[in-house]
Design a protein around this motif. Structure first.
Motif, PDB file in Angstrom:
ATOM      1  N   ASP A  82      15.368  13.274  -7.579  1.00  0.00           N
ATOM      2  CA  ASP A  82      13.995  13.433  -7.098  1.00  0.00           C
ATOM      3  C   ASP A  82      13.644  12.202  -6.272  1.00  0.00           C
ATOM      4  OD1 ASP A  82      13.697  15.817  -8.403  1.00  0.00           O
ATOM      5  OD2 ASP A  82      12.298  15.084  -9.927  1.00  0.00           O
ATOM      6  N   GLU A  83      12.980  12.416  -5.140  1.00  0.00           N
ATOM      7  CA  GLU A  83      12.530  11.310  -4.299  1.00  0.00           C
ATOM      8  C   GLU A  83      11.010  11.393  -4.175  1.00  0.00           C
ATOM      9  OE1 GLU A  83      12.878  10.013   0.359  1.00  0.00           O
ATOM     10  OE2 GLU A  83      14.721  10.717  -0.627  1.00  0.00           O
ATOM     11  N   VAL A  84      10.343  10.286  -4.442  1.00  0.00           N
ATOM     12  CA  VAL A  84       8.880  10.276  -4.486  1.00  0.00           C
ATOM     13  C   VAL A  84       8.334   9.157  -3.609  1.00  0.00           C
ATOM     14  CG1 VAL A  84       6.849  10.210  -5.975  1.00  0.00           C
ATOM     15  CG2 VAL A  84       9.015  11.086  -6.878  1.00  0.00           C
ATOM     16  N   SER A  85       7.371   9.518  -2.752  1.00  0.00           N
ATOM     17  CA  SER A  85       6.689   8.538  -1.900  1.00  0.00           C
ATOM     18  C   SER A  85       5.233   8.457  -2.326  1.00  0.00           C
ATOM     19  CB  SER A  85       6.771   8.955  -0.423  1.00  0.00           C
ATOM     20  OG  SER A  85       8.115   9.092  -0.018  1.00  0.00           O
ATOM     21  N   ALA A  86       4.704   7.246  -2.400  1.00  0.00           N
ATOM     22  CA  ALA A  86       3.307   7.036  -2.786  1.00  0.00           C
ATOM     23  C   ALA A  86       2.614   6.153  -1.762  1.00  0.00           C
ATOM     24  CB  ALA A  86       3.228   6.392  -4.166  1.00  0.00           C
ATOM     25  N   THR A  87       1.424   6.574  -1.353  1.00  0.00           N
ATOM     26  CA  THR A  87       0.574   5.781  -0.473  1.00  0.00           C
ATOM     27  C   THR A  87      -0.795   5.649  -1.118  1.00  0.00           C
ATOM     28  OG1 THR A  87       1.738   6.667   1.471  1.00  0.00           O
ATOM     29  CG2 THR A  87      -0.383   5.568   1.847  1.00  0.00           C
ATOM     30  N   LEU A  88      -1.270   4.427  -1.257  1.00  0.00           N
ATOM     31  CA  LEU A  88      -2.566   4.213  -1.900  1.00  0.00           C
ATOM     32  C   LEU A  88      -3.696   4.653  -0.986  1.00  0.00           C
ATOM     33  CD1 LEU A  88      -1.990   0.750  -3.589  1.00  0.00           C
ATOM     34  CD2 LEU A  88      -1.495   3.050  -4.466  1.00  0.00           C
ATOM     35  N   ARG A 147       6.048  -0.749  -9.979  1.00  0.00           N
ATOM     36  CA  ARG A 147       6.875  -1.959  -9.848  1.00  0.00           C
ATOM     37  C   ARG A 147       6.981  -2.385  -8.386  1.00  0.00           C
ATOM     38  NH1 ARG A 147      12.914  -2.569  -9.819  1.00  0.00           N
ATOM     39  NH2 ARG A 147      13.475  -4.409 -11.046  1.00  0.00           N
ATOM     40  N   GLU A 148       7.146  -1.427  -7.494  1.00  0.00           N
ATOM     41  CA  GLU A 148       7.267  -1.736  -6.070  1.00  0.00           C
ATOM     42  C   GLU A 148       5.928  -2.129  -5.462  1.00  0.00           C
ATOM     43  OE1 GLU A 148      10.149  -2.000  -4.213  1.00  0.00           O
ATOM     44  OE2 GLU A 148      10.854  -1.972  -6.295  1.00  0.00           O
ATOM     45  N   LEU A 149       4.851  -1.435  -5.845  1.00  0.00           N
ATOM     46  CA  LEU A 149       3.531  -1.734  -5.295  1.00  0.00           C
ATOM     47  C   LEU A 149       3.073  -3.139  -5.701  1.00  0.00           C
ATOM     48  CD1 LEU A 149       1.796   1.701  -5.943  1.00  0.00           C
ATOM     49  CD2 LEU A 149       2.449   0.772  -3.718  1.00  0.00           C
ATOM     50  N   LEU A 150       3.496  -3.588  -6.880  1.00  0.00           N
ATOM     51  CA  LEU A 150       3.154  -4.936  -7.324  1.00  0.00           C
ATOM     52  C   LEU A 150       4.002  -5.990  -6.619  1.00  0.00           C
ATOM     53  CD1 LEU A 150       2.738  -4.290 -11.144  1.00  0.00           C
ATOM     54  CD2 LEU A 150       0.916  -4.616  -9.465  1.00  0.00           C
ATOM     55  N   GLY A 151       5.113  -5.541  -6.015  1.00  0.00           N
ATOM     56  CA  GLY A 151       5.925  -6.447  -5.207  1.00  0.00           C
ATOM     57  C   GLY A 151       6.615  -7.546  -5.980  1.00  0.00           C
ATOM     58  N   ALA A 162      17.612   4.763 -11.020  1.00  0.00           N
ATOM     59  CA  ALA A 162      16.462   4.778 -10.117  1.00  0.00           C
ATOM     60  C   ALA A 162      16.438   3.534  -9.238  1.00  0.00           C
ATOM     61  CB  ALA A 162      15.171   4.854 -10.935  1.00  0.00           C
ATOM     62  N   HIS A 163      16.080   3.729  -7.994  1.00  0.00           N
ATOM     63  CA  HIS A 163      16.006   2.579  -7.098  1.00  0.00           C
ATOM     64  C   HIS A 163      14.968   2.821  -6.026  1.00  0.00           C
ATOM     65  CE1 HIS A 163      19.013   5.310  -5.325  1.00  0.00           C
ATOM     66  NE2 HIS A 163      18.610   4.852  -4.152  1.00  0.00           N
ATOM     67  N   ALA A 164      14.481   1.710  -5.483  1.00  0.00           N
ATOM     68  CA  ALA A 164      13.487   1.786  -4.418  1.00  0.00           C
ATOM     69  C   ALA A 164      14.178   2.011  -3.073  1.00  0.00           C
ATOM     70  CB  ALA A 164      12.678   0.490  -4.374  1.00  0.00           C
ATOM     71  N   ILE A 165      13.446   2.639  -2.160  1.00  0.00           N
ATOM     72  CA  ILE A 165      13.910   2.847  -0.797  1.00  0.00           C
ATOM     73  C   ILE A 165      12.930   2.166   0.117  1.00  0.00           C
ATOM     74  CG2 ILE A 165      14.559   4.589   0.917  1.00  0.00           C
ATOM     75  CD1 ILE A 165      14.645   6.601  -1.397  1.00  0.00           C
ATOM     76  N   GLU A 166      13.404   1.547   1.162  1.00  0.00           N
ATOM     77  CA  GLU A 166      12.501   0.889   2.084  1.00  0.00           C
ATOM     78  C   GLU A 166      11.577   1.908   2.735  1.00  0.00           C
ATOM     79  OE1 GLU A 166      14.210  -1.672   4.967  1.00  0.00           O
ATOM     80  OE2 GLU A 166      15.375  -2.823   3.508  1.00  0.00           O
ATOM     81  N   VAL A 167      10.295   1.540   2.791  1.00  0.00           N
ATOM     82  CA  VAL A 167       9.294   2.433   3.372  1.00  0.00           C
ATOM     83  C   VAL A 167       9.278   2.240   4.883  1.00  0.00           C
ATOM     84  CG1 VAL A 167       6.857   3.021   3.426  1.00  0.00           C
ATOM     85  CG2 VAL A 167       7.917   2.343   1.283  1.00  0.00           C
ATOM     86  N   ASP A 210       0.814  -1.215   0.000  1.00  0.00           N
ATOM     87  CA  ASP A 210       0.000   0.000   0.000  1.00  0.00           C
ATOM     88  C   ASP A 210       0.849   1.267   0.000  1.00  0.00           C
ATOM     89  OD1 ASP A 210       0.978   0.053   2.570  1.00  0.00           O
ATOM     90  OD2 ASP A 210      -0.965  -0.166   3.557  1.00  0.00           O
ATOM     91  N   ALA A 211       2.186   1.126  -0.024  1.00  0.00           N
ATOM     92  CA  ALA A 211       3.066   2.288  -0.045  1.00  0.00           C
ATOM     93  C   ALA A 211       4.392   1.910  -0.688  1.00  0.00           C
ATOM     94  CB  ALA A 211       3.299   2.826   1.361  1.00  0.00           C
ATOM     95  N   ALA A 212       5.051   2.903  -1.302  1.00  0.00           N
ATOM     96  CA  ALA A 212       6.351   2.681  -1.923  1.00  0.00           C
ATOM     97  C   ALA A 212       7.083   4.015  -2.006  1.00  0.00           C
ATOM     98  CB  ALA A 212       6.202   2.070  -3.317  1.00  0.00           C
ATOM     99  N   ARG A 213       8.413   3.921  -2.122  1.00  0.00           N
ATOM    100  CA  ARG A 213       9.235   5.129  -2.221  1.00  0.00           C
ATOM    101  C   ARG A 213      10.403   4.853  -3.164  1.00  0.00           C
ATOM    102  NH1 ARG A 213      12.788   7.976   1.953  1.00  0.00           N
ATOM    103  NH2 ARG A 213      12.708   6.035   3.130  1.00  0.00           N
ATOM    104  N   VAL A 214      10.674   5.792  -4.087  1.00  0.00           N
ATOM    105  CA  VAL A 214      11.760   5.620  -5.039  1.00  0.00           C
ATOM    106  C   VAL A 214      12.561   6.915  -5.189  1.00  0.00           C
ATOM    107  CG1 VAL A 214      10.506   3.862  -6.356  1.00  0.00           C
ATOM    108  CG2 VAL A 214      10.387   6.255  -7.071  1.00  0.00           C
ATOM    109  N   LYS A 215      13.821   6.763  -5.641  1.00  0.00           N
ATOM    110  CA  LYS A 215      14.676   7.889  -5.996  1.00  0.00           C
ATOM    111  C   LYS A 215      15.061   7.752  -7.465  1.00  0.00           C
ATOM    112  CE  LYS A 215      17.994   9.473  -3.479  1.00  0.00           C
ATOM    113  NZ  LYS A 215      19.247   9.569  -2.671  1.00  0.00           N
ATOM    114  N   VAL A 216      15.062   8.880  -8.174  1.00  0.00           N
ATOM    115  CA  VAL A 216      15.399   8.885  -9.595  1.00  0.00           C
ATOM    116  C   VAL A 216      16.375  10.026  -9.869  1.00  0.00           C
ATOM    117  CG1 VAL A 216      14.508   8.904 -11.956  1.00  0.00           C
ATOM    118  CG2 VAL A 216      13.064   8.049 -10.103  1.00  0.00           C
TER     119      VAL A 216
END
Length: 297
Positions: A34-40, A112-116, A292-297, A6-12
Motif C-alpha cells: 500500500d502506498e499512502v500520500s498525506a498533505t496537511l 514520523r515523516e511530517l515531524l521530520g 515500511a519506508h518513506a518516499i521522497e515527495v 506539510d506533505a509525506a508519502r510512505v509504502k507499507v
C-alpha cells in the motif's frame, strides 16, 4: 514535537501473522504494497482511495489512517490539522494479509515523516505504537522491519528480532474470494488450551526459526499448529479444506494470519496454480522485502 513538513508519502508491505505455530509473535512481510500520500490542510480531512477498499472504506476523518495520524500526533503533543490522503491500496482487506496493520503503520510512519525527525522516532517506537493500537505485534513487526520477524512483550512494550531467512525459502500466497474479519477469527479461540498443545507449539515455533534460517527441509514439520488454526477452521471451511489437502500432499502450508488466505512455503507452478484457481484461490508470488519506508515527495 512539532510538524516541520506539510506533505509525506510512505509504502507499507502486506504481511502474514503467526506463521503457523508462532501465534501473535511471528510474521513475514510480502511483496504486496500500500502506498499512502498525506498533505496537511486547514480544512476537514478528505480521503481518496484507489484500489482495495474503494467501495467500502470511509473517506473522511473516520478513516483508520487519518484517525491513527491524529491520535499519534496528540500522543506526541503536536497539533492535529486536517489531512488530504491518497491511498493506493494493493493489500486485500479481510484476507489475513495485514491490511489493518499496514494502515496503522502508514499512519504512524506519515507522522514520523511530517515531524521530520526519523532518527529520534525509532522503528521500535513505531512498533510499540502500532502494536499498542492493534493489540499484538505479529503483523506490525514485519510491516515495519521487513522480512520475517519474531516479537515479544518486554515490560510495557514490544521488541522484535529480524530472522536471517535463507534465500532458498520461497513463499506463495493463495488468496480466496471470501472475506473473514479478524474480530470473528479471534472470537472463536478458546481462553485455555491443553498443556500438551501449548508444549507442541512451543517446539514447533522454535523449529520454525531453525527451518527458516538453517534448514528449509524442516518447514513442513515446523508449520504444524495446534493453538489457533483448528479452532478457526469452521469459520473458513473452504480454506480449511484446501489447507488440509495441501498438507496431505506434503506442502508446508499454513493459514495466513487470521485467514482466509493461505501461505505456502514453496513456489507454485502454473499447473498447480490452475488447479488452485479452480478452487477459488488466486496465486500471488511473494518474496522477502524490506519494511515500511518513506518516499521522497
Amino acid at each position: 514535537m512539532r510538524i516541520v513538513k506539510d506533505a509525506a508519502r510512505v509504502k507499507v508491505p502486506a504481511s502474514s501473522g503467526n506463521l503457523g505455530p508462532g501465534f501473535d509473535s511471528m510474521g513475514m512481510a510480502h511483496d504486496v504494497w500500500d502506498e499512502v500520500s498525506a498533505t496537511l490542510t486547514t480544512g476537514a480531512s478528505r480521503v481518496v482511495i484507489l484500489g482495495e477498499g474503494n467501495q467500502t472504506l470511509p473517506k473522511d476523518e473516520s478513516h483508520l489512517i487519518v484517525k491513527t495520524m491524529h491520535e499519534t500526533l496528540e500522543r506526541l503533543g503536536a497539533p492535529t490539522p486536517g489531512v488530504d490522503l491518497v491511498c493506493r491500496n494493493n493489500i486485500p482487506h479481510g484476507k489475513g494479509m495485514g491490511s489493518s496493520a499496514a494502515a496503522l503503520t502508514a499512519g504512524v510512519m506519515l507522522v514520523r515523516e511530517l515531524l521530520g525527525a526519523p532518527e529520534a522516532f525509532t522503528k521500535e517506537e513505531v512498533l510499540n505504537i502500532v502494536a499498542g493500537y492493534e493489540g499484538h505485534p505479529d503483523n506490525a513487526a514485519p510491516a515495519i522491519y521487513g522480512g520475517a520477524t519474531v516479537s515479544w512483550r518486554e515490560g510495557e512494550g514490544y521488541k522484535t528480532a529480524q530472522l536471517p531467512v535463507l534465500k532458498s525459502v520461497k513463499t506463495t500466497l493463495l488468496v480466496p474470494d471470501e472475506v473473514l474479519l479478524t474480530t470473528t477469527a479471534r472470537g472463536v479461540l478458546p481462553e485455555k488450551v491443553p498443556l500438551v498443545d501449548a508444549a507442541f507449539n512451543a517446539s514447533r515455533s522454535a523449529l520454525m526459526v531453525y527451518a527458516l534460517t538453517q534448514d528449509p527441509e524442516l518447514l513442513f514439520a515446523a508449520t504444524e499448529d495446534r493453538l489457533h488454526q483448528q479452532y478457526r477452521a469452521e469459520s473458513m471451511a473452504h480454506t480449511a479444506a484446501v489447507l488440509a489437502a495441501l498438507r496431505e500432499a506434503g506442502w508446508p502450508a499454513i493459514v495466513s494470519g487470521a485467514g482466509p488466505s493461505i501461505l505456502v512455503f514453496a513456489e507454485i507452478d502454473p499447473a498447480m496454480a490452475n488447479i488452485l484457481a479452480q478452487q477459488g484461490f488466486r496465486t500471488v508470488d511473494s518474496q522477502q522485502v524490506q519494511g515500511a519506508h518513506a518516499i521522497e515527495v
